[in-house]
Write a protein that holds these residues in place. Structure first.
Motif, PDB file in Angstrom:
ATOM      1  N   ILE A  27      -8.081 -14.320 -40.141  1.00 46.01           N
ATOM      2  CA  ILE A  27      -7.493 -14.537 -41.461  1.00 46.01           C
ATOM      3  C   ILE A  27      -7.679 -13.305 -42.349  1.00 46.01           C
ATOM      4  O   ILE A  27      -6.920 -13.087 -43.294  1.00 46.01           O
ATOM      5  N   LEU A  28      -8.678 -12.464 -42.017  1.00 44.17           N
ATOM      6  CA  LEU A  28      -8.934 -11.264 -42.818  1.00 44.17           C
ATOM      7  C   LEU A  28      -7.927 -10.159 -42.537  1.00 44.17           C
ATOM      8  O   LEU A  28      -7.810  -9.211 -43.320  1.00 44.17           O
ATOM      9  N   ARG A  29      -7.240 -10.242 -41.392  1.00 44.29           N
ATOM     10  CA  ARG A  29      -6.245  -9.244 -41.001  1.00 44.29           C
ATOM     11  C   ARG A  29      -6.832  -7.832 -41.074  1.00 44.29           C
ATOM     12  O   ARG A  29      -6.232  -6.909 -41.634  1.00 44.29           O
ATOM     13  N   SER A  30      -8.007  -7.693 -40.500  1.00 41.74           N
ATOM     14  CA  SER A  30      -8.718  -6.421 -40.533  1.00 41.74           C
ATOM     15  C   SER A  30      -9.162  -6.047 -39.125  1.00 41.74           C
ATOM     16  O   SER A  30      -9.774  -6.861 -38.422  1.00 41.74           O
ATOM     17  N   TRP A  31      -8.858  -4.802 -38.731  1.00 43.94           N
ATOM     18  CA  TRP A  31      -9.301  -4.353 -37.422  1.00 43.94           C
ATOM     19  C   TRP A  31     -10.826  -4.262 -37.357  1.00 43.94           C
ATOM     20  O   TRP A  31     -11.432  -4.483 -36.312  1.00 43.94           O
ATOM     21  N   ARG A  32     -11.455  -3.958 -38.462  1.00 40.41           N
ATOM     22  CA  ARG A  32     -12.912  -3.900 -38.479  1.00 40.41           C
ATOM     23  C   ARG A  32     -13.514  -5.277 -38.209  1.00 40.41           C
ATOM     24  O   ARG A  32     -14.509  -5.401 -37.485  1.00 40.41           O
ATOM     25  N   ALA A  33     -12.917  -6.283 -38.811  1.00 41.29           N
ATOM     26  CA  ALA A  33     -13.417  -7.637 -38.596  1.00 41.29           C
ATOM     27  C   ALA A  33     -13.252  -8.057 -37.141  1.00 41.29           C
ATOM     28  O   ALA A  33     -14.154  -8.663 -36.542  1.00 41.29           O
ATOM     29  N   LEU A  34     -12.094  -7.729 -36.557  1.00 39.03           N
ATOM     30  CA  LEU A  34     -11.861  -8.087 -35.159  1.00 39.03           C
ATOM     31  C   LEU A  34     -12.789  -7.303 -34.232  1.00 39.03           C
ATOM     32  O   LEU A  34     -13.292  -7.844 -33.237  1.00 39.03           O
ATOM     33  N   ALA A  35     -13.030  -6.037 -34.559  1.00 39.94           N
ATOM     34  CA  ALA A  35     -13.961  -5.250 -33.752  1.00 39.94           C
ATOM     35  C   ALA A  35     -15.370  -5.811 -33.870  1.00 39.94           C
ATOM     36  O   ALA A  35     -16.120  -5.875 -32.884  1.00 39.94           O
ATOM     37  N   GLY A  36     -15.742  -6.207 -35.082  1.00 38.86           N
ATOM     38  CA  GLY A  36     -17.050  -6.821 -35.268  1.00 38.86           C
ATOM     39  C   GLY A  36     -17.173  -8.122 -34.510  1.00 38.86           C
ATOM     40  O   GLY A  36     -18.233  -8.431 -33.939  1.00 38.86           O
ATOM     41  N   SER A  37     -16.086  -8.901 -34.478  1.00 44.43           N
ATOM     42  CA  SER A  37     -16.076 -10.152 -33.709  1.00 44.43           C
ATOM     43  C   SER A  37     -16.304  -9.879 -32.230  1.00 44.43           C
ATOM     44  O   SER A  37     -17.100 -10.561 -31.570  1.00 44.43           O
ATOM     45  N   ALA A  38     -15.630  -8.863 -31.708  1.00 44.68           N
ATOM     46  CA  ALA A  38     -15.804  -8.519 -30.295  1.00 44.68           C
ATOM     47  C   ALA A  38     -17.229  -8.054 -30.023  1.00 44.68           C
ATOM     48  O   ALA A  38     -17.815  -8.377 -28.978  1.00 44.68           O
ATOM     49  N   ALA A  39     -17.815  -7.299 -30.961  1.00 45.96           N
ATOM     50  CA  ALA A  39     -19.187  -6.819 -30.777  1.00 45.96           C
ATOM     51  C   ALA A  39     -20.174  -7.975 -30.766  1.00 45.96           C
ATOM     52  O   ALA A  39     -21.111  -8.012 -29.953  1.00 45.96           O
ATOM     53  N   VAL A  40     -19.987  -8.934 -31.667  1.00 47.32           N
ATOM     54  CA  VAL A  40     -20.886 -10.095 -31.706  1.00 47.32           C
ATOM     55  C   VAL A  40     -20.766 -10.905 -30.418  1.00 47.32           C
ATOM     56  O   VAL A  40     -21.772 -11.353 -29.851  1.00 47.32           O
ATOM     57  N   LEU A  41     -19.538 -11.103 -29.945  1.00 49.93           N
ATOM     58  CA  LEU A  41     -19.355 -11.829 -28.688  1.00 49.93           C
ATOM     59  C   LEU A  41     -20.026 -11.097 -27.528  1.00 49.93           C
ATOM     60  O   LEU A  41     -20.624 -11.717 -26.640  1.00 49.93           O
ATOM     61  N   ALA A  42     -19.945  -9.757 -27.531  1.00 47.81           N
ATOM     62  CA  ALA A  42     -20.591  -8.987 -26.466  1.00 47.81           C
ATOM     63  C   ALA A  42     -22.106  -9.148 -26.522  1.00 47.81           C
ATOM     64  O   ALA A  42     -22.771  -9.325 -25.484  1.00 47.81           O
ATOM     65  N   LEU A  43     -22.690  -9.107 -27.729  1.00 46.48           N
ATOM     66  CA  LEU A  43     -24.128  -9.321 -27.880  1.00 46.48           C
ATOM     67  C   LEU A  43     -24.511 -10.733 -27.459  1.00 46.48           C
ATOM     68  O   LEU A  43     -25.554 -10.951 -26.822  1.00 46.48           O
ATOM     69  N   TRP A  44     -23.670 -11.691 -27.839  1.00 45.39           N
ATOM     70  CA  TRP A  44     -23.891 -13.097 -27.487  1.00 45.39           C
ATOM     71  C   TRP A  44     -23.984 -13.245 -25.968  1.00 45.39           C
ATOM     72  O   TRP A  44     -24.953 -13.818 -25.442  1.00 45.39           O
ATOM     73  N   MET A  45     -23.000 -12.734 -25.266  1.00 46.53           N
ATOM     74  CA  MET A  45     -22.995 -12.866 -23.815  1.00 46.53           C
ATOM     75  C   MET A  45     -24.085 -12.009 -23.169  1.00 46.53           C
ATOM     76  O   MET A  45     -24.648 -12.384 -22.141  1.00 46.53           O
ATOM     77  N   GLY A  46     -24.387 -10.879 -23.803  1.00 48.95           N
ATOM     78  CA  GLY A  46     -25.464 -10.052 -23.286  1.00 48.95           C
ATOM     79  C   GLY A  46     -26.807 -10.754 -23.359  1.00 48.95           C
ATOM     80  O   GLY A  46     -27.617 -10.678 -22.419  1.00 48.95           O
ATOM     81  N   PHE A  47     -27.049 -11.455 -24.460  1.00 44.10           N
ATOM     82  CA  PHE A  47     -28.287 -12.227 -24.575  1.00 44.10           C
ATOM     83  C   PHE A  47     -28.327 -13.313 -23.515  1.00 44.10           C
ATOM     84  O   PHE A  47     -29.374 -13.558 -22.899  1.00 44.10           O
ATOM     85  N   GLY A  48     -27.186 -13.963 -23.293  1.00 45.78           N
ATOM     86  CA  GLY A  48     -27.129 -15.001 -22.260  1.00 45.78           C
ATOM     87  C   GLY A  48     -27.440 -14.455 -20.888  1.00 45.78           C
ATOM     88  O   GLY A  48     -28.212 -15.044 -20.117  1.00 45.78           O
ATOM     89  N   ALA A  49     -26.855 -13.295 -20.567  1.00 51.38           N
ATOM     90  CA  ALA A  49     -27.101 -12.688 -19.259  1.00 51.38           C
ATOM     91  C   ALA A  49     -28.562 -12.283 -19.112  1.00 51.38           C
ATOM     92  O   ALA A  49     -29.171 -12.465 -18.047  1.00 51.38           O
ATOM     93  N   TRP A  50     -29.141 -11.723 -20.190  1.00 48.39           N
ATOM     94  CA  TRP A  50     -30.557 -11.328 -20.141  1.00 48.39           C
ATOM     95  C   TRP A  50     -31.456 -12.539 -19.923  1.00 48.39           C
ATOM     96  O   TRP A  50     -32.367 -12.493 -19.089  1.00 48.39           O
ATOM     97  N   ARG A  51     -31.179 -13.609 -20.635  1.00 48.75           N
ATOM     98  CA  ARG A  51     -32.051 -14.788 -20.507  1.00 48.75           C
ATOM     99  C   ARG A  51     -31.923 -15.422 -19.125  1.00 48.75           C
ATOM    100  O   ARG A  51     -32.917 -15.869 -18.541  1.00 48.75           O
ATOM    101  N   LEU A  52     -30.718 -15.465 -18.597  1.00 44.54           N
ATOM    102  CA  LEU A  52     -30.524 -16.054 -17.275  1.00 44.54           C
ATOM    103  C   LEU A  52     -31.134 -15.179 -16.176  1.00 44.54           C
ATOM    104  O   LEU A  52     -31.402 -15.667 -15.074  1.00 44.54           O
ATOM    105  N   ALA A  53     -31.334 -13.890 -16.467  1.00 44.85           N
ATOM    106  CA  ALA A  53     -31.923 -12.996 -15.477  1.00 44.85           C
ATOM    107  C   ALA A  53     -33.444 -13.125 -15.399  1.00 44.85           C
ATOM    108  O   ALA A  53     -34.055 -12.603 -14.459  1.00 44.85           O
ATOM    109  N   GLN A  54     -34.050 -13.812 -16.383  1.00 46.01           N
ATOM    110  CA  GLN A  54     -35.501 -13.971 -16.373  1.00 46.01           C
ATOM    111  C   GLN A  54     -35.914 -14.927 -15.260  1.00 46.01           C
ATOM    112  O   GLN A  54     -35.237 -15.938 -15.016  1.00 46.01           O
ATOM    113  N   PRO A  55     -37.024 -14.640 -14.564  1.00 41.49           N
ATOM    114  CA  PRO A  55     -37.462 -15.535 -13.482  1.00 41.49           C
ATOM    115  C   PRO A  55     -37.891 -16.886 -14.027  1.00 41.49           C
ATOM    116  O   PRO A  55     -38.482 -16.980 -15.107  1.00 41.49           O
TER     117      PRO A  55
END
Length: 506
Positions: A179-207
């Protein structure tokens, strides 16, 4: 967008809400939210006053919950001759009060300034409404938006810190950014999703700790609700459970000799009052190996000194191979209208089967098992949908959810119920064992990974090792305070940001 929808904004809000259901189980079309939530915010921004904003917010919520809870009508077909007149009003009757909570984020979004303040305020109010929905009028936190990620363990891992409501907050924030129609907002959204999934991958990798040396036998009888209490079919149904239990126990003993075996039946699986029926207990115990134990869902009764029925309980009973009952747990959070009638004497109809309401147990707790077996925290039926209420004073070794989803047939209902159970495992860092009458039965480890189960509509058993627990999670320690404070922070930040910018006319 068709002109007919622009000229009928309430209808547009309704359709946007209904379309959002595609993100929920079992479809999990999560990207649809990146269309529907910005569309709803755009619509609210055009509201000429708070009354219209509230009405359109209700329309969104009504469409969302009507489409998401349609399966409630299926339960009426178990006695359609009696309840035919409720078929057209059952799902709307539930959707209307739940939809009222959607008015809150709609009004907040209308009131605050467009841009980031509106997105932050909308997300905070959405989660605030979810939290209220979980406690008001006994609570109904079904289809929380964070459950859209329950298709895999990877995106669920932040729930160990922020809970399902925290996932809802992140989801609404990220999905609303277009709704913001901003490339910065969309880039930030992609970055947050990447961190989100990265945390998931890190936690699942723990023994993980090694599984308990215990074999579970999940027994799914697949008994249709309209035949469940037929007197002529009680013994065949009971025999089906006995045969499946014996076969499952033999398989567990053959593949893992010497390990204790826990055979688990779903909610009200026994067509007899198992805890009071000596012959039924003897037969059930005889299906177990010498080192086995049965955890069986059953109705339990208590009689007064005059011989009159005093109380009924929806219970879980632990039985030894000798047929002796060595433990019992009673359901505490009862379903209004299904297990008891609220407003007794005011509502002129009675929907509860039988002449006596169920009585409530003492609340979340631990069922202690003999021989040093890990003690479960029982959750009967929809007790599993309440985040932050899984553990009482003592932390169990695992969570056990027994349920009878036969009421809802081959619909989305059982899958939505299953998603809630999976999230509780991640939130608490405890394995979740779910055994359902008609499915879906499943075992999830303490990170929400699927370890085995049975599909919807399948009759049979599955043997699975009991996963070990992790240490208490941050969410397990802080509970609903964590997403609540997150929402408060977003709300305050949005208000401060909005005061620095003039609010243009819609």
């Amino acid at each position: 967008m068709p002109d007919v929808l622009l000229k009928r904004p309430w209808l547009l809000a309704f359709l946007l809400g209904a379309l959002s259901v595609l993100a929920l189980p079992p479809v999990h079309a999560v990207p649809v939210l990146w269309l529907t939530l910005p569309g709803f915010l755009w619509l609210i921004g055009r509201a000429p006053g708070w009354r219209r904003a509230a009405w359109w917010g209700f329309g969104f919520g009504f469409g969302h919950h009507l489409a998401g809870l349609y399966w409630i009508t299926h339960s009426l077909f178990t006695d359609i001759g009696r309840w035919w007149w409720l078929v057209p009003v059952a799902a709307p009757g539930v959707a209307v009060p739940v939809a009222l909570f959607s008015v809150i984020p709609a009004l907040v979004a209308w009131r605050v300034a467009p841009g980031w303040p509106r997105v932050l305020g909308f997300a905070a109010a959405w989660v605030g409404a979810e939290l209220l929905r979980g406690v008001m009028f006994t609570g109904f936190p079904w289809n929380l938006l964070g459950t859209v990620w329950a298709f895999h363990a990877l995106p669920l891992q932040p729930a160990s810190v922020i809970g399902v409501h925290g996932l809802s907050l992140l989801t609404v924030l990220l999905a609303s950014l277009p709704i913001l129609r901003s490339w910065r907002a969309l880039a930030g959204s992609a970055a947050v999703l990447a961190l989100w999934m990265g945390f998931g991958a890190w936690r699942l990798a723990q023994p993980l700790p090694a599984d308990h040396a215990v074999r579970l036998v999940l027994v799914q009888g697949n008994v249709a609700q309209d035949t469940k209490w037929d007197p002529a079919r009680r013994m065949p149904i009971f025999q089906r459970y006995l045969d499946l239990s014996a076969a499952g126990a033999r398989e567990a003993a053959a593949t893992h000799p010497g390990q204790p075996v826990l055979v688990i039946w779903p909610e009200t699986a026994s067509p007899f009052l198992l805890a009071q029926d000596a012959e039924a207990m003897r037969l059930a115990g005889a299906s177990l190996p010498p080192h086995g134990l049965l955890l069986a869902g059953t109705v339990r009764a208590e009689w007064g000194a005059d011989g009159q029925l005093r109380s009924l309980f929806n219970s879980l009973v632990a039985l030894e191979p000798s047929g002796e009952a060595v433990g019992v747990f009673d359901k505490a959070h009862l379903v209004p209208f299904g297990e008891y009638m609220p407003f007794a004497g005011i509502i002129p109809i009675r929907m509860v089967t039988g002449g006596v309401d169920f009585s409530a147990g003492s609340g979340p707790g631990v069922l202690r098992l003999p021989r040093g077996l890990p003690s479960p925290g029982p959750l009967i039926c929809y007790e599993v949908i309440f985040p932050g209420r899984m553990v009482g004073g003592e932390r169990p070794g695992w969570l056990l959810n027994i349920t009878n989803d036969a009421w809802f047939g081959m619909s989305a209902g059982p899958y939505q119920h299953l998603a809630a159970a999976r999230l509780r495992a991640v939130e608490e860092g405890l394995p979740m064992v779910r055994v359902a009458q008609t499915g879906v039965s499943a075992v999830y480890d303490a990170t929400g990974r699927h370890a085995g189960g049975l599909s919807l509509g399948e009759s049979g058993f599955v043997t699975v090792g009991l996963p070990a627990a992790l240490g208490p999670t941050l969410f397990g320690w802080g509970g609903l305070w964590i997403p609540g404070l997150m929402s408060l922070f977003c709300c305050v930040f949005g208000v401060i940001w909005g005061r620095r910018r003039p609010r243009p006319m819609p």
